[in-house]
Design an enzyme around this catalytic site. Sequence first.
Site, PDB file in Angstrom:
ATOM      1  N   PRO A 380       0.793  -1.413   0.019  1.00 58.01           N
ATOM      2  CA  PRO A 380      -0.013  -0.115  -0.237  1.00 58.01           C
ATOM      3  C   PRO A 380       1.001   1.349  -0.042  1.00 58.01           C
ATOM      4  O   PRO A 380       1.928   1.190   0.292  1.00 58.01           O
ATOM      5  CB  PRO A 380      -0.942  -0.229   1.165  1.00 58.01           C
ATOM      6  N   SER A 708     -14.433 -13.782   0.488  1.00 51.70           N
ATOM      7  CA  SER A 708     -13.932 -13.726   1.805  1.00 51.70           C
ATOM      8  C   SER A 708     -15.009 -13.096   2.732  1.00 51.70           C
ATOM      9  O   SER A 708     -14.992 -12.913   4.079  1.00 51.70           O
ATOM     10  CB  SER A 708     -12.555 -13.240   2.104  1.00 51.70           C
ATOM     11  N   LYS A 751      -5.700  -7.518   7.112  1.00 46.59           N
ATOM     12  CA  LYS A 751      -7.208  -7.473   7.598  1.00 46.59           C
ATOM     13  C   LYS A 751      -7.165  -7.262   9.124  1.00 46.59           C
ATOM     14  O   LYS A 751      -7.947  -6.559   9.772  1.00 46.59           O
ATOM     15  CB  LYS A 751      -7.664  -8.640   7.155  1.00 46.59           C
TER      16      LYS A 751
END
Length: 824
Positions: A380, A708, A751
């Site tokens: 990122p 997911s 996550k």
Amino acid sequence: MADRDIRIPSQLPVWSEEGFVLFPGTMAALVIDEDTAKFASERIARDDGLVAIAVEVESEEAPEGAEEKHGEGTEIEWGPIGVAAKIVRVAKERGGETTMLLEGLARVELGVITQEEPYAIASVSVQPEPKPPYSAKVAALAMEAKKLSREILSMLPNVPNEIGEQIQAMTEPGKLADLLAFRVPAPTEEKRAALEATVLEERLELVVQMLGRRRELLDVSSKIDGAVRAQVGKQEREHMLRGRMRAIQKELNALARQKAGEDPDEDDDEQNGAKVLKKRLDEVELSKEVRAQVEKELKRLASLPQASPEVSVARTWLTWIADLPWGKVTPDNTDVGNAQAQLDKDHNGLEKVKKRIAEYLAVRSLKKDLKGPILCLIGPPGVGKTSLGQSIAKAMGRKFVRVSLGGVRDEAEVRGHRRTYVGALPGRFVQAMKRAGTSNPVMLLDEIDKMGSGAQGDPSAALLEVLDPEQNHAFADHYLEVPLDLSKVLFLATANGFDGIPAPLRDRMEIIEIPSYTVDEKIAIAREHLVPKQAEVHGLSDVTITFTRAALERIVLRHTREAGVRGLERRLAEVCRGLAVERVSGALPTGGAAIERVIDAPEIETLLGPDKILPEAPDRTALPGVAAGLAWTPVGGEVLFVETTSMPGHGKLILTGQLGDVMRESAQAATSYVRAHASELGLPADPLAGLDVHIHLPAGGTPKDGPSAGVTLFTALVSLLTGVRVRDDVAMTGEATLRGRVLPVGGIKEKVLAAIRMGMKRVILPKKCARDLADIPEEALKGLEVVLVERMEEVLAAALVKPLSVTSTAPTDPVPQSPPSAAV
């Protein structure tokens, strides 16, 4: 009609240019204005760029009955016959002019005008071309046209032989007449007559007449040239005498330099510059192939007149060759411990990259001719990918050079422009090698996933040669036209995601994923790097600025929500600006002893304002039917809330929030599982009887997809139907199957860190993802309960505020495991 199988519609837009006549089977490039460029671009976007090219005529030349044919009161601006053409392209040239390339397809008769604004549209009918067998007169006229064209070409200078051979090889008289009528210079009226001649014999007769007049004109021009040359002889003699005068002046200057004690053999600026350039090239270690090309170019430069434009082209090319670092290398610092210490000093975390660099240096110390690795850091924004390249170069003792690839759409940016073009330059990699001054720099290819492709080619395809260890030892730049060795370069590419990198290019690179920073890592980065940097930038280098841990935690968790540290740096800069105001106003002392400024958590609100990010989970999950899921994005992990509601209906499932196909299927699978196991869940036999269920994922402007979210959709649906709400401190991820199994997914670290940033206390993960928890520092997991599950029943037990009387329905047969997902 032209050989190309293009269907010409019955109506076409009509376009004309004064003095321009296009013929079938020919191509022409025109300089156009902005309005025409807009019209042409629109035609390319629609109907394959087809348009009718008419010939402009005076209004009195319009054929009889034109008013009835084109519409009463319409001013006729073109003849009855035109050409259906295709607009091949519209391009912006280097000089700022816009050009349009046209390809003639077939003769058409222009009919009734059906539209006048914003441009004219007329009905058209294709005029058939004569077919063989041809008459003897047609054959004789074709032979005469070829003979005249051959004579004309012989009278013109610098005409390639291929043009004459092409004309002589043509067997179709109609195409021959059209080509010659288009190419031969002639008045527009004559060309229009040839275009409108649908009878082949008449057309060939007109073309032969045009060629005959052209040959006579060239004969007269040749005689005039002979007379002019006689007059020019006097000017040539004058030029020769002036040259001798310059030579005499050169000798006089040499004598003057000798008397002054200077080198009498020193030449003028131009020749002296050429000598200096040759001396530089002699000192460069070039391969035999490159040396031969350089010697050839030097001889050519010496033979060119000084006024020739080719002098600048040749000298610029030789200068580039002299400036490149042929064979120059900087010695590598192969001390693994020193490199590790340098990387640890500059960056926190990033252990995978540091380990790979240490491995390369270790092997490099054992094998001196090791080729440079090609690494690609994917992560990122704001996690330090770009700055890592500088640290690696510093640790290895190499030069660092950056090549920005974001937004590059032209292949020539990689391979360079050919020297035939005005202002041609080598590609970005050759320019980077020149800036580095060494053959083994660390070259950072920044934003490699942001490249595009356009009319100028695909730069990512050109990169295949650069990033292939088997080919880049002899990289061929179009400008240099000699092989350049890039095999010693350590290439380091950066990207935010896999999607923008073509598979062949991705296959040539070693992928290293850079995860998001944990809260502890961000605090360490702020203390060791960001705070000292911002203090110096804002003129506070003499002030020791100390943030307590609580203050930094508040900035990280309540004023930023990101995977990297760019937003954190901006907030710290804002704090430093506030301290600068204190310094100027006198609240912060100046001079004297060392100044220390301690900033605690309560003071953050004064410096940065109220908290920007507040916990959402307690508010969002206050009612049954809402669950928090975890998602992976190219900019880090995110927490997404799944909201459900029910209303009277007929068992219909409504899905909104810009969901992809995979997520829609997950919602349908969750619904089917709930209906099939209603009794085990304490629900009626048909829990959706008389109800419509609406499932929505907020942030509808963002596309969402992936398997997911299956357990989150299932949990939210069960919470809605049972009336038992989901705990407000729980987030979950995992793929759900129809048999009630929970399968592993990807992006676990991002996550989990997203859940921590959101303030979650419990995270539910598939049991087979336990191995991914090793990538998360133990400090980040403190205060977080990780629940590993294999079945849906375990998910409900960990997620709901109170347990349901759920009976396990685990299957006895094994269920195949699906591959991990890297999306929502």
